[in-house]
Structure formats: C-alpha cells, structure tokens
Motif scaffolding. Structure first.
Motif, PDB file in Angstrom:
ATOM      1  N   LYS A 212     -13.312 -19.093 -48.953  1.00 18.68           N
ATOM      2  CA  LYS A 212     -14.522 -18.349 -49.305  1.00 18.68           C
ATOM      3  C   LYS A 212     -15.670 -18.670 -48.361  1.00 18.68           C
ATOM      4  N   LYS A 213     -16.584 -17.693 -48.278  1.00 18.90           N
ATOM      5  CA  LYS A 213     -17.808 -17.906 -47.509  1.00 18.90           C
ATOM      6  C   LYS A 213     -18.732 -18.837 -48.286  1.00 18.90           C
ATOM      7  N   ARG A 214     -19.555 -19.561 -47.554  1.00 19.83           N
ATOM      8  CA  ARG A 214     -20.575 -20.434 -48.145  1.00 19.83           C
ATOM      9  C   ARG A 214     -21.946 -19.887 -47.775  1.00 19.83           C
ATOM     10  N   ALA A 215     -22.893 -19.924 -48.721  1.00 19.56           N
ATOM     11  CA  ALA A 215     -24.225 -19.374 -48.498  1.00 19.56           C
ATOM     12  C   ALA A 215     -25.255 -20.491 -48.346  1.00 19.56           C
ATOM     13  N   PHE A 216     -26.170 -20.313 -47.401  1.00 19.26           N
ATOM     14  CA  PHE A 216     -27.241 -21.277 -47.155  1.00 19.26           C
ATOM     15  C   PHE A 216     -28.569 -20.528 -47.021  1.00 19.26           C
ATOM     16  N   SER A 217     -29.633 -21.114 -47.599  1.00 19.57           N
ATOM     17  CA  SER A 217     -30.963 -20.533 -47.444  1.00 19.57           C
ATOM     18  C   SER A 217     -31.387 -20.590 -45.974  1.00 19.57           C
ATOM     19  N   ILE A 218     -31.922 -19.493 -45.487  1.00 20.33           N
ATOM     20  CA  ILE A 218     -32.400 -19.444 -44.107  1.00 20.33           C
ATOM     21  C   ILE A 218     -33.744 -20.161 -44.013  1.00 20.33           C
ATOM     22  N   SER A 219     -33.897 -21.027 -43.015  1.00 20.67           N
ATOM     23  CA  SER A 219     -35.118 -21.827 -42.894  1.00 20.67           C
ATOM     24  C   SER A 219     -35.937 -21.456 -41.668  1.00 20.67           C
ATOM     25  N   SER A 220     -35.829 -20.211 -41.224  1.00 22.72           N
ATOM     26  CA  SER A 220     -36.622 -19.747 -40.078  1.00 22.72           C
ATOM     27  C   SER A 220     -37.170 -18.359 -40.364  1.00 22.72           C
ATOM     28  N   SER A 221     -38.175 -17.977 -39.590  1.00 15.52           N
ATOM     29  CA  SER A 221     -38.786 -16.648 -39.701  1.00 15.52           C
ATOM     30  C   SER A 221     -38.330 -15.775 -38.547  1.00 15.52           C
ATOM     31  N   PRO A 222     -37.966 -14.522 -38.806  1.00 12.92           N
ATOM     32  CA  PRO A 222     -37.586 -13.634 -37.696  1.00 12.92           C
ATOM     33  C   PRO A 222     -38.764 -13.324 -36.769  1.00 12.92           C
ATOM     34  N   LEU A 223     -40.011 -13.478 -37.277  1.00 12.68           N
ATOM     35  CA  LEU A 223     -41.168 -13.257 -36.407  1.00 12.68           C
ATOM     36  C   LEU A 223     -41.278 -14.372 -35.375  1.00 12.68           C
ATOM     37  N   ALA A 224     -40.882 -15.590 -35.760  1.00 12.42           N
ATOM     38  CA  ALA A 224     -40.946 -16.730 -34.841  1.00 12.42           C
ATOM     39  C   ALA A 224     -39.685 -16.868 -34.004  1.00 12.42           C
ATOM     40  N   HIS A 225     -38.545 -16.453 -34.550  1.00 12.96           N
ATOM     41  CA  HIS A 225     -37.250 -16.618 -33.866  1.00 12.96           C
ATOM     42  C   HIS A 225     -36.426 -15.337 -34.039  1.00 12.96           C
ATOM     43  N   PRO A 226     -36.738 -14.287 -33.276  1.00 15.14           N
ATOM     44  CA  PRO A 226     -36.089 -12.990 -33.504  1.00 15.14           C
ATOM     45  C   PRO A 226     -34.583 -12.967 -33.273  1.00 15.14           C
ATOM     46  N   ASN A 227     -34.070 -13.843 -32.412  1.00 17.19           N
ATOM     47  CA  ASN A 227     -32.627 -13.827 -32.158  1.00 17.19           C
ATOM     48  C   ASN A 227     -31.930 -15.083 -32.663  1.00 17.19           C
ATOM     49  N   GLN A 228     -32.608 -15.809 -33.577  1.00 20.25           N
ATOM     50  CA  GLN A 228     -32.025 -17.034 -34.121  1.00 20.25           C
ATOM     51  C   GLN A 228     -32.118 -17.068 -35.642  1.00 20.25           C
ATOM     52  N   ILE A 229     -31.225 -17.862 -36.229  1.00 18.64           N
ATOM     53  CA  ILE A 229     -31.310 -18.217 -37.649  1.00 18.64           C
ATOM     54  C   ILE A 229     -31.196 -19.734 -37.733  1.00 18.64           C
ATOM     55  N   HIS A 230     -32.134 -20.351 -38.450  1.00 17.92           N
ATOM     56  CA  HIS A 230     -32.110 -21.803 -38.646  1.00 17.92           C
ATOM     57  C   HIS A 230     -31.645 -22.113 -40.067  1.00 17.92           C
ATOM     58  N   LEU A 231     -30.906 -23.209 -40.202  1.00 19.30           N
ATOM     59  CA  LEU A 231     -30.410 -23.662 -41.497  1.00 19.30           C
ATOM     60  C   LEU A 231     -30.745 -25.133 -41.684  1.00 19.30           C
ATOM     61  N   THR A 232     -30.965 -25.521 -42.943  1.00 11.65           N
ATOM     62  CA  THR A 232     -31.176 -26.924 -43.315  1.00 11.65           C
ATOM     63  C   THR A 232     -30.059 -27.289 -44.277  1.00 11.65           C
ATOM     64  N   VAL A 233     -29.096 -28.076 -43.829  1.00 11.54           N
ATOM     65  CA  VAL A 233     -27.841 -28.248 -44.571  1.00 11.54           C
ATOM     66  C   VAL A 233     -27.570 -29.724 -44.838  1.00 11.54           C
ATOM     67  N   SER A 234     -27.306 -30.041 -46.087  1.00 13.30           N
ATOM     68  CA  SER A 234     -26.856 -31.378 -46.457  1.00 13.30           C
ATOM     69  C   SER A 234     -25.339 -31.440 -46.273  1.00 13.30           C
ATOM     70  N   VAL A 235     -24.878 -32.375 -45.462  1.00 14.82           N
ATOM     71  CA  VAL A 235     -23.441 -32.523 -45.212  1.00 14.82           C
ATOM     72  C   VAL A 235     -22.834 -33.201 -46.441  1.00 14.82           C
ATOM     73  N   VAL A 236     -22.005 -32.460 -47.150  1.00 13.65           N
ATOM     74  CA  VAL A 236     -21.522 -32.891 -48.463  1.00 13.65           C
ATOM     75  C   VAL A 236     -20.399 -33.911 -48.319  1.00 13.65           C
ATOM     76  N   SER A 237     -20.541 -35.026 -49.044  1.00 14.93           N
ATOM     77  CA  SER A 237     -19.524 -36.075 -49.057  1.00 14.93           C
ATOM     78  C   SER A 237     -19.655 -36.845 -50.365  1.00 14.93           C
ATOM     79  N   TRP A 238     -18.533 -37.152 -51.011  1.00 13.11           N
ATOM     80  CA  TRP A 238     -18.594 -37.874 -52.274  1.00 13.11           C
ATOM     81  C   TRP A 238     -17.294 -38.647 -52.509  1.00 13.11           C
TER      82      TRP A 238
END
Length: 432
Positions: A212-238
């Motif tokens: 399955k696909k995983r979804a992450f909140s986008i942490s960038s603005s298209p006005l500031a980064h028109p050709n980029q998407i930034h992500l803030t991701v916690s690397v899951v481990s338990w």
C-alpha cells in the motif's frame, strides 16, 4: 516499475520525483530519527496546495523479496498473468486492470505483495493449516519413519500443523493476536517459522496483504518551491519483542535513499484534511513533533504571499522533548519570528515552543496556550482559524481543553469552538 504500478486504483503515479535532500533533523539517537526530505521534478512544476498530503509507493527490500520467492519455491524469472476470478469483466478502476499482459513473477511480488511489512490475516493461517494437514497426511500414509531423525521431523510437522489449526480456530484467537499482531509477524516471517508448509502461488497472491501507499503531510509551499515537495518524516522503529526490532517499510526506505543516486519515488498528490487558509485569515497553529510539517508549509506560504499582498498574523505553538535533541527546524521558526516576519510579535504573530523534558515539570503545547491565553483570545476575536496536527493520542483532547479554558476567560462557553468547527475554522489532522 511502470507495469506493476498500474495495479493501484489511482493508476500510474502522478509524479516520479527524485530525492535531492535527505537530512536528519534530530540528534544521533536510534530511538528518535526524524528526517527532512526534498523531492524534486527537475523538468516541471509540481501541482499541490498547502495542507495536501503526498502518497508514496515504497520499494521493498530486495533481499526480503528474494527470501520470499526462495521460501515458496518459486521461479523469479517466470512470467505470469493476473485475471479477474470467474471471467468477470474488469472495471477500469480495478487494481488488476491492465494486467492481461505478462509480467515477471519477481516484479509482481516486489511491487504488489507486502511480504516483509504487513501481518497476514486469520484466513492466511486457516489456509496454511489446510495445506499443512494435507501434506502431513500424505507423508503419514506413504512414508515409514525408520530413523530417529525422520521420526523427529514428522513430529515437528505434526506440532506445526496443530499450532496452525489452533490459530485458525475461535479458541486460538488470543494466541493468534499475540503471535501475529502484537509481535508484528510479517508474511515472510510466518512462512519461515512454518517451513514445511507449502501453499500454491495462486493462494499466496490472494492471502498476502497488498503493498500500500503511505501518506505524509507536505511541509513546503508551492509558492516557495514550485518544482519540489518537502516532507518531515519520523523513521519508524519499535521493539515488537525484547529481541525483535521492527522497522516501518516506507520511512526506512526513504531514509536509505541517497540523493546522489537516480532513484525515483512514485508519488500521488492527495487532498489533506487541513484546508488552505485565506491570506487574510489570522491563524492559531498547534503542531508538536512532526505535527509541525503542514505548518512549515503554511508559514512558507504566508511569507511568500506577504511579498505580494497584506497578510494576517500567525501564532504557532510547537512542542518536543528537548531543545538540543529534537527541536525540528530550529532555525526556520526563529527566522520567521523576527525582523517583521510572519511569526514576529511586531506583525501580531508569535512562536512558542514547549520542551517537555528540559525541566522537572513537563511542559506541553497546551501549557503554552494557557500562558498565551490573552494573545490566543485576541486572535480568536479577530476571526482566527485554529489548526491542530500531530499525534492522535492525548494531544488533540488536551489542546481542545486548553482552548476551551481560553474561551471561557471571555465569558463564553465551549459552544464557541463548536461554531468554529461548523464554520470550518477548527481543523484537526492526526495520525497514530
């Protein structure tokens, strides 16, 4: 990848983005690894809004795929075709649409069957017990154990058959929950722990959870980064058990990507649950931990908008454990909180951080909200919208209670917050 990506209901990816930045935001603590990723389309703009989510289809570890194929005695280089059962017509939105052409078995397993991350369902054990019983009976009728080793082998098979039958029974529900879900057994791990049971590939295709696909909140603005998407991701481990550490499939895969290599990440843009705010609407943002991700985008967006038109102020409440260890984007927030930035007091805004473990008494975002009740109340009276993002445990309820206290200071009951919700001005995005 492209033929297998047609297995997903949304069709082929909207974008194949290249990882250009993979930066660790937390200190070298194996328990807490949060990354800043920047994904880029070098040739064209990426179309999204702040508040959107990015869905990613991760790649599985090739060694796990090879181990699954070897364990199941499959030919990785043979070609297979997948068709709807019973000759039913396949709709255009079906995951099997477009699979009438042949595809290599190893490619199919790698991109559609989650063999090393997801836990199988109860029916998986029921079918395993059926094939274990059939194989055991066949050996019992046609083989005569003449050595102690052969007797021991048959005894192990019998015990495994009985254990599978117990897992598949109503009486074995608690044992199955502990073994399968609580300890996080994957399909590959289950198959390796019952090495004498062999199921046909047709059954494995139906019983293995889909990748399955995983979804992450986008942490960038298209006005500031028109050709980029930034992500803030916690690397899951338990720790699933004292001796078995588990790792999240997608976050671990992303953390292992090298920006110097040409790996492409299959992506889809998905509308999130946080609607983009109007530039003239004041904002009260609460985002502890990785909950800050969408609000980094909000702040970037408003800073870009201010260059073209007047904008309303922002109050942002952030929280983490320690200022030195896991203060995410420690330079970004102060930058916008000074020199007349969108978070600066001069512009009516503010940035407030709660470092819960830096003093004897724990301090969380709800405590900072109460401390700044006058500012929060002033923003609410000015027509502010409230946005909350982060963990779905106690945080949203604690923040709500703090906001209700702030409202009561005005002499208004908590119904005012419900009116904000109905007006689309109290928005929450949480995850477990």
């Amino acid at each position: 990848m492209h033929p297998a990506l047609k297995f997903h209901n949304d069709g082929e990816p909207e974008y194949m983005l290249k990882m250009v930045t993979n930066q660790r935001l937390t200190k070298k603590d194996p328990e807490r690894d949060v990354r800043h990723f920047e994904l880029e389309d070098p040739s064209s703009a990426v179309h999204y809004q702040v508040g959107d989510a990015l869905e990613i289809l991760p790649s599985q570890n090739p060694s796990a795929v090879n181990a699954f194929i070897k364990r199941c005695n499959l030919d990785p280089d043979c070609y297979i075709s997948i068709r709807a059962k019973g000759g039913d017509e396949v709709s255009k939105s079906s995951p099997v649409n477009g699979l009438m052409d042949r595809i290599k078995l190893k490619t199919f397993v790698a991109l559609t069957m989650d063999v090393a991350s997801a836990s199988p369902g109860r029916y998986f054990y029921e079918i395993m017990s059926y094939f274990a019983t059939a194989q055991h009976e066949k050996e019992r009728l046609h083989c005569f154990a003449t050595t102690e080793d052969e007797k021991e082998r048959l005894q192990k098979k019998r015990l495994q058959k009985e254990r599978l039958e117990e897992f598949a029974s109503p009486e074995g529900r608690d044992g199955l929950y502990q073994y399968n879900h609580k300890e996080g057994r994957t399909v590959l791990e289950v198959l390796e722990e019952f090495p004498w049971v062999h199921m046909p590939f047709e059954w494995l295709v139906q019983l293995t959870p889909p990748l399955k696909k995983r979804a992450f909140s986008i942490s960038s603005s298209p006005l500031a980064h028109p050709n980029q998407i930034h992500l803030t991701v916690s690397v899951v481990s338990w720790l699933a058990t004292p001796f078995r550490r588990k790792h999240g499939l997608c976050s671990t895969w992303l953390a292992g990507l090298d920006p110097n290599e040409e790996t492409l990440v299959p992506c889809w843009i998905h509308q999130g649950s946080l609607p983009p705010p109007d530039p003239s609407t004041p904002l009260v943002l609460i985002g502890p931990g990785t909950g800050c991700a969408p609000f980094r985008a909000f702040v970037e967006e408003r800073a870009a908008q201010r260059a073209r038109e007047p904008t309303a102020p922002i109050l942002f409440f952030f929280g983490c454990r320690n200022k030195d260890d896991d203060f995410l984007y420690r330079d970004f927030w102060p930058h916008h909180a000074q020199n007349n930035g969108v978070l600066s007091p001069e512009e009516g805004g503010g940035f407030f951080a709660a470092f819960s473990r830096d003093q004897p008494e724990k301090v969380y975002v709800q405590h900072k909200i109460r401390e700044q009740s006058a500012r929060v109340l002033n923003m609410l009276c000015s027509g502010a919208a409230v946005y909350v993002a982060g963990s779905s445990t106690k945080m949203p309820a604690d923040v709500r209670a703090a906001m209700e206290e702030v409202v009561r200071e005005k002499g208004v009951d908590a119904g005012w917050l419900r009116k904000l919700e109905r007006a689309g001005k109290y928005n929450i995005e949480t995850w477990s």
